[in-house]
Design a protein around this motif. Structure first.
Motif, mmCIF file in Angstrom:
data_model
loop_
_atom_site.group_PDB
_atom_site.id
_atom_site.type_symbol
_atom_site.label_atom_id
_atom_site.label_comp_id
_atom_site.label_asym_id
_atom_site.label_seq_id
_atom_site.Cartn_x
_atom_site.Cartn_y
_atom_site.Cartn_z
ATOM 1 N N LEU A 121 25.612 -19.008 -36.996
ATOM 2 C CA LEU A 121 24.274 -19.591 -37.055
ATOM 3 C C LEU A 121 24.328 -21.122 -37.004
ATOM 4 C CD1 LEU A 121 21.209 -19.018 -37.455
ATOM 5 C CD2 LEU A 121 21.620 -19.316 -39.924
ATOM 6 N N ILE A 122 23.517 -21.698 -36.147
ATOM 7 C CA ILE A 122 23.309 -23.148 -36.097
ATOM 8 C C ILE A 122 22.014 -23.431 -36.848
ATOM 9 C CG2 ILE A 122 22.820 -25.117 -34.588
ATOM 10 C CD1 ILE A 122 24.530 -23.525 -32.456
ATOM 11 N N ALA A 181 21.113 -32.171 -30.432
ATOM 12 C CA ALA A 181 22.157 -31.779 -31.375
ATOM 13 C C ALA A 181 22.381 -30.272 -31.343
ATOM 14 C CB ALA A 181 21.780 -32.237 -32.779
ATOM 15 N N ILE A 182 21.297 -29.509 -31.257
ATOM 16 C CA ILE A 182 21.412 -28.046 -31.212
ATOM 17 C C ILE A 182 22.167 -27.608 -29.961
ATOM 18 C CG2 ILE A 182 20.047 -25.952 -30.825
ATOM 19 C CD1 ILE A 182 17.965 -27.198 -32.791
ATOM 20 N N ARG A 187 27.315 -25.586 -27.613
ATOM 21 C CA ARG A 187 28.526 -25.783 -26.807
ATOM 22 C C ARG A 187 29.771 -25.683 -27.680
ATOM 23 N NH1 ARG A 187 32.065 -25.152 -24.011
ATOM 24 N NH2 ARG A 187 32.977 -26.526 -22.442
ATOM 25 N N HIS A 188 29.725 -26.283 -28.868
ATOM 26 C CA HIS A 188 30.855 -26.206 -29.802
ATOM 27 C C HIS A 188 31.098 -24.765 -30.224
ATOM 28 C CE1 HIS A 188 32.654 -26.416 -33.914
ATOM 29 N NE2 HIS A 188 33.447 -27.275 -33.303
ATOM 30 N N ARG A 189 30.019 -24.023 -30.457
ATOM 31 C CA ARG A 189 30.178 -22.623 -30.853
ATOM 32 C C ARG A 189 30.783 -21.788 -29.725
ATOM 33 N NH1 ARG A 189 25.156 -18.718 -32.170
ATOM 34 N NH2 ARG A 189 25.301 -18.553 -29.897
ATOM 35 N N GLY A 193 33.389 -20.339 -31.794
ATOM 36 C CA GLY A 193 32.785 -19.184 -32.445
ATOM 37 C C GLY A 193 32.072 -19.517 -33.749
ATOM 38 N N ARG A 194 32.032 -20.789 -34.116
ATOM 39 C CA ARG A 194 31.449 -21.185 -35.396
ATOM 40 C C ARG A 194 30.145 -21.958 -35.201
ATOM 41 N NH1 ARG A 194 36.586 -23.231 -35.918
ATOM 42 N NH2 ARG A 194 35.758 -25.370 -36.015
ATOM 43 N N GLY A 195 29.170 -21.612 -36.035
ATOM 44 C CA GLY A 195 27.949 -22.402 -36.102
ATOM 45 C C GLY A 195 28.165 -23.612 -36.988
#
Length: 400
Positions: A121-122, A181-182, A187-189, A193-195
């Protein structure tokens, strides 16, 4: 629907209201995200009452930032309502909220509460002053933060009072920063795999977009004055009245344009004056130069100036009222107005998205929803509730 959009596989749980958060979630919805807007039963988003004007009983203010969403009415003061949010958060990629700092944590709906349930989750919080610092518990509204962030001190007539920007620019830009930012967190997730948690503050937003004016102060240590409609670093760059009394915006951005303008305006002798030959000198001597330019601009009508300045590629433009903005051929060519079917208004006109994609275009797939219009649909399809369970939730005032 059926059109492939950039975020068509993304689910957003939107617990925000008023402007900054809803503007952010609307952009995500325009890019195809499935946005579930959570509202208070009975009253809903505050902006539903911020009229007139209205269309079909819905305030224009509410309509402007709530398309491409499904509305559910859930009482978060009740544990059953909070459980609905937890279950939806399990199935969401993004959660957006703008409650006062700590409010959702007290309800068991903070990031640290939901992260163990959905590590992907973000979670984006938008507040007046952010999650830390001496002001974190203060309420923050656009107007007051325009003042606190310095923008009012540099806006308005030099001899007049401080002036706010005509739209809620702090809210809008905070929503833009939140959306950026979201998207970065998504993209980072994709890679990890991490929010993660995102902390957006209205005050941070306005300080960030002070841009060249903020940099001018940091470099020089000099507090900038108000320049009215003029530019602190470029001269001439402001409105000028023409022969027919109409104002146009003249933006001479470099010395080449200045020389071309002077030839057109009969001011060629000024290009040889060391006070005005270069932009840095024009900035220093603006008080002497601007009356000379203003006198020259009064020799022709607005239409004559606009035609001749355009021909010479000198940036200029009319100062349009909104009726002229929305009838402008360029605005129409860019399809910046969309008409959308609406259940109570028949149809409503909305400002379209400015984001133009070649392969995955933005669009408006859903009208701004009525309060609780999709409560049953979401409870049934997303959470698997039966008609009897939904009826019981309604009877207990948990959902509406």
């Amino acid at each position: 629907m059926g059109v492939d959009r950039p975020l068509s596989d993304v689910k957003v749980l939107d617990l925000s209201r008023v402007l900054a958060g809803p503007y952010c979630s609307m952009m995500l919805g325009d890019m195809g995200a499935d946005v579930i807007k959570v509202e208070r039963p009975g009253s809903g988003d505050d902006t539903r009452q911020w009229g007139p004007p209205e269309a079909g009983g819905e305030a224009a203010y509410y309509l402007c930032v709530n398309r491409n969403k499904r509305s559910i009415a859930v009482d978060l003061k009740k544990e059953e309502g909070r459980e609905i949010i937890r279950r939806l958060a399990l199935r969401s990629d993004i959660l957006i909220e703008n409650f006062k700092v700590g409010t959702l944590s007290k309800m068991g709906l903070g990031y640290e509460d939901l992260k163990p349930l959905n590590p992907r989750l973000i979670y984006c919080s938008i507040t007046g002053f952010g999650q830390n610092g001496p002001y974190k518990d203060k309420p923050g509204y656009d107007f007051m933060i325009q003042g606190m962030g310095g923008v009012m001190s540099i806006t308005g007539d030099p001899e007049g009072p401080p002036m706010k920007v005509g739209v809620a620019i702090v809210d809008i830009t905070a929503g833009l920063f939140a959306c950026n930012a979201i998207l970065a967190a998504l993209r980072h997730r994709d890679k990890t795999g991490r929010g993660q948690y995102i902390d957006i503050a209205l005050l941070d937003a306005v300080v960030a977009w002070l841009a060249n004016v903020g940099s001018n102060y940091l470099v020089s240590g000099e507090v900038p004055p108000r320049y009215g409609n003029a530019h602190p670093n470029i001269v001439p760059y402001e409105p000028f009245q023409t022969k027919d009394g109409t104002y146009i915006a003249l933006a001479v951005g470099n010395d080449r344009q200045w020389q071309a303008f002077c030839r057109l305006a009969g001011l060629e002798h000024l290009t040889h004056d060391p006070r005005f030959a270069t932009n840095p000198q024009r900035v220093v001597h603006r008080g002497e130069l601007i009356p000379l330019v203003a006198q020259a601009m009064r020799q022709k009508t607005a239409d004559e100036w606009l035609e001749e300045l355009d021909r010479l590629k000198i940036p200029c433009g009319p100062i349009n009222t909104l009726d002229r903005v929305f009838s402008d051929p360029q605005v129409r060519a860019r399809e910046m107005v969309a008409e959308v079917a609406h259940p109570t208004a028949g149809s409503v006109k909305l400002v379209a998205s400015p984001m133009k994609f070649s392969d995955t275009p933005c669009g408006i797939d859903r009208h701004p929803p009525l309060l609780g219009e999709h409560t049953d649909e979401v409870l049934r399809r997303e959470l698997g509730c039966s008609d009897q369970e939904i009826a019981r939730l309604r009877e207990r005032g948990v959902a509406a």
